[in-house]
Design a protein around this motif. Structure first.
Motif, PDB file in Angstrom:
ATOM      1  N   LEU A 357       1.234   2.246   4.712  1.00 30.04           N
ATOM      2  CA  LEU A 357       0.617   1.730   3.479  1.00 30.04           C
ATOM      3  C   LEU A 357      -0.146   0.440   3.742  1.00 30.04           C
ATOM      4  O   LEU A 357      -0.914  -0.020   2.896  1.00 30.04           O
ATOM      5  CB  LEU A 357       1.701   1.443   2.429  1.00 30.04           C
ATOM      6  CG  LEU A 357       2.498   2.627   1.904  1.00 30.04           C
ATOM      7  CD1 LEU A 357       3.745   2.147   1.167  1.00 30.04           C
ATOM      8  CD2 LEU A 357       1.638   3.490   0.989  1.00 30.04           C
ATOM      9  N   GLY A 358       0.122  -0.165   4.894  1.00 33.95           N
ATOM     10  CA  GLY A 358      -0.397  -1.506   5.146  1.00 33.95           C
ATOM     11  C   GLY A 358      -1.813  -1.507   5.703  1.00 33.95           C
ATOM     12  O   GLY A 358      -2.366  -0.478   6.076  1.00 33.95           O
ATOM     13  N   GLY A 359      -2.399  -2.693   5.765  1.00 34.10           N
ATOM     14  CA  GLY A 359      -3.687  -2.895   6.414  1.00 34.10           C
ATOM     15  C   GLY A 359      -4.856  -2.348   5.625  1.00 34.10           C
ATOM     16  O   GLY A 359      -4.777  -2.091   4.439  1.00 34.10           O
ATOM     17  N   GLU A 360      -5.990  -2.196   6.344  1.00 31.48           N
ATOM     18  CA  GLU A 360      -7.226  -1.707   5.731  1.00 31.48           C
ATOM     19  C   GLU A 360      -7.010  -0.317   5.154  1.00 31.48           C
ATOM     20  O   GLU A 360      -6.358   0.516   5.771  1.00 31.48           O
ATOM     21  CB  GLU A 360      -8.326  -1.632   6.793  1.00 31.48           C
ATOM     22  CG  GLU A 360      -8.913  -2.972   7.160  1.00 31.48           C
ATOM     23  CD  GLU A 360      -9.706  -3.585   6.012  1.00 31.48           C
ATOM     24  OE1 GLU A 360     -10.610  -2.920   5.498  1.00 31.48           O
ATOM     25  OE2 GLU A 360      -9.398  -4.727   5.638  1.00 31.48           O
ATOM     26  N   THR A 361      -7.558  -0.068   3.995  1.00 35.23           N
ATOM     27  CA  THR A 361      -7.349   1.236   3.404  1.00 35.23           C
ATOM     28  C   THR A 361      -8.679   1.936   3.156  1.00 35.23           C
ATOM     29  O   THR A 361      -9.687   1.278   2.900  1.00 35.23           O
ATOM     30  CB  THR A 361      -6.539   1.102   2.093  1.00 35.23           C
ATOM     31  OG1 THR A 361      -6.626   2.318   1.388  1.00 35.23           O
ATOM     32  CG2 THR A 361      -7.043  -0.001   1.210  1.00 35.23           C
ATOM     33  N   VAL A 362      -8.653   3.266   3.252  1.00 35.54           N
ATOM     34  CA  VAL A 362      -9.892   4.026   3.047  1.00 35.54           C
ATOM     35  C   VAL A 362     -10.007   4.522   1.618  1.00 35.54           C
ATOM     36  O   VAL A 362     -10.906   5.263   1.276  1.00 35.54           O
ATOM     37  CB  VAL A 362      -9.959   5.236   4.008  1.00 35.54           C
ATOM     38  CG1 VAL A 362     -10.067   4.776   5.441  1.00 35.54           C
ATOM     39  CG2 VAL A 362      -8.745   6.148   3.818  1.00 35.54           C
ATOM     40  N   ILE A 363      -9.068   4.131   0.778  1.00 31.50           N
ATOM     41  CA  ILE A 363      -9.100   4.584  -0.622  1.00 31.50           C
ATOM     42  C   ILE A 363      -9.056   3.362  -1.541  1.00 31.50           C
ATOM     43  O   ILE A 363      -8.712   2.265  -1.096  1.00 31.50           O
ATOM     44  CB  ILE A 363      -7.905   5.519  -0.933  1.00 31.50           C
ATOM     45  CG1 ILE A 363      -6.572   4.773  -0.767  1.00 31.50           C
ATOM     46  CG2 ILE A 363      -7.951   6.768  -0.073  1.00 31.50           C
ATOM     47  CD1 ILE A 363      -5.389   5.519  -1.339  1.00 31.50           C
ATOM     48  N   PRO A 364      -9.388   3.535  -2.825  1.00 32.52           N
ATOM     49  CA  PRO A 364      -9.317   2.393  -3.733  1.00 32.52           C
ATOM     50  C   PRO A 364      -7.874   2.057  -4.101  1.00 32.52           C
ATOM     51  O   PRO A 364      -7.335   2.583  -5.077  1.00 32.52           O
ATOM     52  CB  PRO A 364     -10.121   2.839  -4.960  1.00 32.52           C
ATOM     53  CG  PRO A 364     -10.174   4.320  -4.889  1.00 32.52           C
ATOM     54  CD  PRO A 364      -9.992   4.716  -3.463  1.00 32.52           C
ATOM     55  N   SER A 365      -7.254   1.234  -3.324  1.00 36.37           N
ATOM     56  CA  SER A 365      -5.873   0.823  -3.600  1.00 36.37           C
ATOM     57  C   SER A 365      -5.679  -0.580  -3.044  1.00 36.37           C
ATOM     58  O   SER A 365      -6.268  -0.937  -2.024  1.00 36.37           O
ATOM     59  CB  SER A 365      -4.903   1.780  -2.909  1.00 36.37           C
ATOM     60  OG  SER A 365      -3.635   1.173  -2.797  1.00 36.37           O
TER      61      SER A 365
END
Ligand SMILES: Cc1cc2nc3c(=O)[nH]c(=O)nc-3n(C[C@H](O)[C@H](O)[C@H](O)COP(=O)(O)OP(=O)(O)OC[C@H]3O[C@@H](n4cnc5c(N)ncnc54)[C@H](O)[C@@H]3O)c2cc1C
Length: 459
Positions: A357-365
């Motif tokens: 769940l951590g770090g850079e995310t590829v979804i809007p969250s």
């Protein structure tokens, strides 16, 4: 012309339309959350994508908005529905599992229990939430935090495609290849972008896990929460856990050993076999829990772990994300909601995030910037209790505010909240631009609304 057009709807659309004054009006407008008093212009009970298209067209022609609801678990933050047709999807609940491709297609009315059990027959598990009767689509559009989240990420990341009716009445299939922006927005941006008629999700080869609950008397709240906080730093991402202060209600159908008692609880799911699960859990077991339910369980049983109420209840709750959970914050929380408080909150939970769940995310969250999630809830049996719950939600928020991760998690934001409090400015801007492209006149009303960029600029 917003008060009468629903009268005409009965002749113009195939869906069952329920109007104020109809015999079944109160049951049709009711949400799972009984604390919410929804008063839409009309309720449309849709059975197919065709009926969904007709309703969107009808709403547009008559200057009405469209709010889509499956169960009403997320109904509390919704703004007034006075000029809105509330579209209920529970009558289109088909589920098809493709075991070879490890994917499932679920219609908009499907609940998690409709997927978890048949998927398990093929040795597969979905990134389902804690409750069996939460809607698959609403949960996934809002992110979706499951018992396997630290290993596999948010459920929105397992979204492979969505079929939706757009504001201009087209039924389209959103996928990464064909509509990358819209597909991105649907993976965590909520229900502002269209009426989703079906989604496809990835399944995971998880058959059995080591999972359960440890209960101690709430008097040990401080000690156990500190111990859990230290323990989570030692576990791999195959372990997803939470700790909570839990006041079990004195209801007759609750087992006598739990009924009416205050506890501090640790719940966890460990992907792996029994012996590695036992090794991981050992430090917590050394603290001598009064009740220990840990065992190897099948994936669908994860939906009983959190003991969520299944029948409708009058819930008032709210959440936040924390950048960290230092000892001082735990002490602050125990002071306002622990054994020596008279808190009306039934549950104040701290969820361990991080891992995938951590770090850079590829979804809007906004999950990536947080280390812990919080969700607190009470049951408002009357107005007085409702006021007390709101007061104590504020106390919990204040106690934890020094660790606030700034943005919230959409699915745990259970009070009306500007989406600017859910997403970073860059994410919020991109969502608003996509909204402007697909729904420029703001037909779709979500529980957490993204306004179209042009409307925002013009305001
Ligand atoms: C008891 C309980 C347990 C929960 N457990 C978890 C959990 O473990 N993890 C987690 O992440 N969340 C959890 N939640 C939060 C839950 O995921 C959200 O409330 C979610 O919005 C519920 O989806 P729903 O469809 O059941 O609710 P609804 O109230 O029916 O829908 C909520 C919103 O979803 C959107 N929506 C729903 N269907 C459609 C559609 N077909 N097309 C477009 N938009 C749509 C709309 O914006 C709608 O306002 C829980 C909530 C409760 C009350």
């Amino acid at each position: 012309m917003q008060s009468t057009p629903a009268r005409i709807a009965c002749d113009e659309v195939g869906a069952t339309i329920v109007l104020p004054g109809d015999e079944n009006w109160d049951s049709a407008r009711q949400a799972w959350n009984l604390a919410v008093d929804q008063r839409p212009a009309a309720v449309a009970l849709v059975r197919s994508a065709k009926e969904a298209i007709e309703i969107v067209g009808f709403a547009r022609r008559n200057g009405l908005r469209v709010a889509t609801q499956c169960t009403g678990h997320g109904a509390a933050p919704m703004a007034s529905l006075e000029h809105t047709i509330l579209v209920k999807t529970s009558q289109m609940a088909g589920v098809q599992i493709e075991p070879g491709a490890r994917r499932v297609r679920a219609q908009a009315g499907a609940l998690w229990q409709d997927i978890t059990k048949p998927a398990a027959e093929h040795g597969l598990a979905a990134l389902a939430g804690s409750s069996p009767n939460v809607g698959v689509v609403g949960y996934s559009l809002g992110g979706g935090l499951s018992w396997m989240a630290r290993r596999y990420g948010l459920a929105a990341e397992s979204l492979l495609a969505a079929e939706l009716v757009t504001a201009n009445g087209d039924l389209i299939r959103a996928e990464h290849e064909s509509t990358p922006d819209l597909f991105w927005a649907l993976r965590g941006g909520g229900g502002s972008f269209g009426l989703v008629t079906a989604i496809e999700l990835a399944l995971f080869p998880v058959q059995r896990l080591y999972a359960g609950v440890l209960f101690w008397p709430m008097q040990r709240g401080s000690e156990i929460l500190h111990a859990w906080r230290e323990w989570v730093d030692t576990v791999p991402d195959t372990v997803t856990s939470l700790a909570r202060l839990l006041r079990v209600p004195p209801l007759p159908d609750i087992p006598a050993q739990l009924r009416g008692r205050p506890f501090v609880v640790v719940e966890a799911a460990c992907i792996g076999d029994e012996s590695s699960g036992e090794d991981l859990l050992a430090p917590l077991r050394e603290l001598g829990p009064e009740i220990d339910t840990f065992a190897m369980v099948s994936a669908p049983l994860l939906q009983t772990l959190h003991m969520d109420p299944e029948p409708p209840v009058p819930a008032i709750g709210d959440g936040m994300l924390l950048a960290d959970l230092p000892a001082k914050a735990i002490e602050g929380l125990v002071a306002v909601a622990g054994p020596n408080s008279d808190s009306p909150l039934l549950s104040i939970e701290l969820r361990h995030l991080g891992g995938q769940l951590g770090g850079e995310t590829v979804i809007p969250s906004s999950m990536g910037s947080a280390a812990f999630g919080v969700y607190s809830v009470g049951m408002a049996m009357n107005d007085e209790m409702g006021a007390a719950i709101h007061r104590d939600l504020g106390l919990v928020r204040n106690a934890l505010s020094p660790c606030d991760a700034r943005y919230m998690f959409l699915n745990f934001a259970d009070q009306p909240a500007d989406t600017a409090t859910l997403f970073s400015p860059a994410t919020q801007r991109r969502l608003a631009e996509i909204k402007a492209r697909y729904d420029p006149t703001d037909v779709f009303q979500a529980n957490h609304e993204v306004a179209p960029a042009l409307a925002t600029n013009a305001a």
